[in-house]
Write a protein that holds these residues in place. Structure first.
Motif, PDB file in Angstrom:
ATOM      1  N   THR A 165      13.971  -6.989 -79.746  1.00 55.86           N
ATOM      2  CA  THR A 165      14.206  -8.370 -80.164  1.00 55.86           C
ATOM      3  C   THR A 165      13.556  -8.630 -81.510  1.00 55.86           C
ATOM      4  O   THR A 165      14.160  -9.223 -82.398  1.00 55.86           O
ATOM      5  CB  THR A 165      13.610  -9.355 -79.123  1.00 55.86           C
ATOM      6  OG1 THR A 165      14.119  -8.995 -77.851  1.00 55.86           O
ATOM      7  CG2 THR A 165      13.978 -10.775 -79.448  1.00 55.86           C
ATOM      8  N   GLU A 166      12.328  -8.160 -81.667  1.00 59.18           N
ATOM      9  CA  GLU A 166      11.616  -8.385 -82.934  1.00 59.18           C
ATOM     10  C   GLU A 166      12.376  -7.739 -84.088  1.00 59.18           C
ATOM     11  O   GLU A 166      12.547  -8.347 -85.141  1.00 59.18           O
ATOM     12  CB  GLU A 166      10.190  -7.836 -82.832  1.00 59.18           C
ATOM     13  CG  GLU A 166       9.294  -8.366 -83.930  1.00 59.18           C
ATOM     14  CD  GLU A 166       7.858  -7.862 -83.821  1.00 59.18           C
ATOM     15  OE1 GLU A 166       7.332  -7.819 -82.698  1.00 59.18           O
ATOM     16  OE2 GLU A 166       7.285  -7.514 -84.863  1.00 59.18           O
ATOM     17  N   LEU A 168      15.407  -9.827 -84.867  1.00 61.29           N
ATOM     18  CA  LEU A 168      15.064 -11.067 -85.569  1.00 61.29           C
ATOM     19  C   LEU A 168      14.751 -10.769 -87.031  1.00 61.29           C
ATOM     20  O   LEU A 168      15.155 -11.492 -87.929  1.00 61.29           O
ATOM     21  CB  LEU A 168      13.870 -11.755 -84.896  1.00 61.29           C
ATOM     22  CG  LEU A 168      14.124 -12.316 -83.495  1.00 61.29           C
ATOM     23  CD1 LEU A 168      12.837 -12.859 -82.879  1.00 61.29           C
ATOM     24  CD2 LEU A 168      15.175 -13.428 -83.525  1.00 61.29           C
ATOM     25  N   LYS A 169      14.038  -9.659 -87.259  1.00 66.98           N
ATOM     26  CA  LYS A 169      13.696  -9.303 -88.642  1.00 66.98           C
ATOM     27  C   LYS A 169      14.949  -8.976 -89.460  1.00 66.98           C
ATOM     28  O   LYS A 169      15.044  -9.328 -90.622  1.00 66.98           O
ATOM     29  CB  LYS A 169      12.713  -8.137 -88.657  1.00 66.98           C
ATOM     30  CG  LYS A 169      11.299  -8.570 -88.336  1.00 66.98           C
ATOM     31  CD  LYS A 169      10.324  -7.415 -88.419  1.00 66.98           C
ATOM     32  CE  LYS A 169       8.914  -7.880 -88.041  1.00 66.98           C
ATOM     33  NZ  LYS A 169       8.021  -6.746 -87.799  1.00 66.98           N
ATOM     34  N   GLU A 196      17.891 -10.206 -88.864  1.00 67.48           N
ATOM     35  CA  GLU A 196      18.568 -11.490 -89.096  1.00 67.48           C
ATOM     36  C   GLU A 196      17.929 -12.218 -90.280  1.00 67.48           C
ATOM     37  O   GLU A 196      18.627 -12.796 -91.115  1.00 67.48           O
ATOM     38  CB  GLU A 196      18.504 -12.356 -87.829  1.00 67.48           C
ATOM     39  CG  GLU A 196      19.375 -13.598 -87.935  1.00 67.48           C
ATOM     40  CD  GLU A 196      19.428 -14.432 -86.658  1.00 67.48           C
ATOM     41  OE1 GLU A 196      18.950 -13.951 -85.603  1.00 67.48           O
ATOM     42  OE2 GLU A 196      19.934 -15.568 -86.721  1.00 67.48           O
TER      43      GLU A 196
END
Lengths: 252, 252
Positions: free
Chosen positions: A41-42, A45-46, A48
């Motif tokens: 997920t991290e 997100l990065k 994105e």
């Protein structure tokens, strides 16, 4: 040595996948699966964030006013100028299409048969040349270098021309700067310019320093100028005291 | 029941803070501290994404061509039109300042004394009306609705006018669509338009399907049209085989 060679479970210790330190079962966080999911997920997100930043860099205009307030060479096809009427400063060039796209007030002004539309000159009063340049720069780039005065001046301008994004940006900055010294002024300013977050933060800070309230010069000025607002502070304070007392009673 | 009332450590089981399931020490992920840190990081990243999105929405122009390719009412102060010369379609209005800010080719064209600059009309050949509208829409919004054909056409246009952001956007889409059927055509296309990621992805897919290669009509056409490129495929395949053999030998 004997302990080390035993499986981790039997001594109740494990090694954290993230920080590599040993920890006890009572300090356990996640299972391996959830750790891996969180890491993914991290990463996502990065990625994105990178995509969004690249989109911003594509969409950002080169401003006709650069960060350091020097005239910029990017003045292609400007068709309007903004002038700060309070000082003898040079006009700030811009594109009507940008102003119209960023501010409903400029939109109404420039798409109608108003004086500004015909002359290609927008006169802005009660603003310094520097603030006007920062304002125009923000309309092109969504960026501004703020200090307390600039944030205050830009917020006023953002409110006048209904540039919500800039108003929120200034308000966030000012909220982060509220302290015991400036809380009362901030509160009065926020009230005048309908800045809700700043109003809440500064009222809360005023209430944390009630013992010093009446000793401030700003207090006396505010009682003179806007006594209703001062009444508002006392009402909020009273209501907070009553609530605190009610909670305390509950626990007795 | 006795087991349940014992501390979790003694039975080697813990409860994951994230999914709430029990897990064994051998499936342990992080300690509590690292879990909390990771959660905070995730929250921060999400806040950053929200901020960036709001910035994008502020910076995005209302496009003179809307998503559904209908004429839009946002045509304020346009000062140039783009015309697809291949069909009898209406001109697409735009702002010179936008074109100049997004494409170095338009910049050179419009800031000089070229025909386009004087006439306010930019003629674009080898492009359909629909593709031209999507192209202009992208320049204003950094957004496009893609299918395989549109991605291909827009990539060509993006390359011609040096709109890097759009080229990368189309390339990413096309790369995600590479399969055994279209890999060879994709590879030839990517090579022609200097699209590196698409070239790598499609070459890799071609090599995974070498048994079918020579049977394809596209293969025969490519040998005819660009034999050097076909040689390149065989060279890459040979080099991969040699490497694979070397690795295999190492493990013997």
């Amino acid at each position: 040595m004997a302990q080390r060679s035993q499986p981790v479970t039997s001594v109740g210790k494990m090694r954290c996948i993230s920080c590599r330190d040993e920890y006890l079962a009572s300090d356990a966080g996640t299972c391996k699966e959830c750790y891996e999911e969180a890491s993914e997920t991290e990463e996502e997100l990065k990625r994105e964030i990178e995509d969004l930043k690249s989109k911003i860099s594509f969409l950002t205009w080169l401003s006709p006013v650069d960060d350091h307030h020097r005239p910029s060479s990017v003045l292609s096809f400007t068709d309007v100028v903004l002038v700060a009427t309070d000082d003898q400063s040079p006009p700030v060039p811009a594109h009507k299409a940008i102003l119209v796209s960023r501010s409903p007030v400029f939109k109404a002004m420039l798409e109608s048969e108003m004086e500004e539309s015909r002359s290609g000159t927008i006169k802005i009063s009660d603003v310094s040349y520097n603030v006007l340049r920062s304002f125009v720069h923000y309309l092109y780039t969504a960026e501004a270098t703020l200090d307390e005065n600039m944030a205050l001046d830009l917020l006023v301008l953002a409110e006048r021309y209904q540039v919500k994004h800039l108003k929120a940006y200034c308000e966030q900055f000012m909220t982060s700067k509220v302290n015991g010294e400036n809380a009362l002024i901030s509160f009065a300013f926020a009230n005048q310019h309908n800045a809700k977050h700043l109003m809440e933060a500064s009222l809360s800070m005023v209430m944390d320093n009630m013992d010093k309230l009446t000793k401030q010069d700003e207090y006396k000025e505010l009682v003179e100028k806007d006594p209703r607002l001062v009444v508002g502070i006392y009402e909020a304070y009273l209501s907070k005291q009553v609530n605190t007392a009610a909670v305390a009673t509950e626990y007795l």
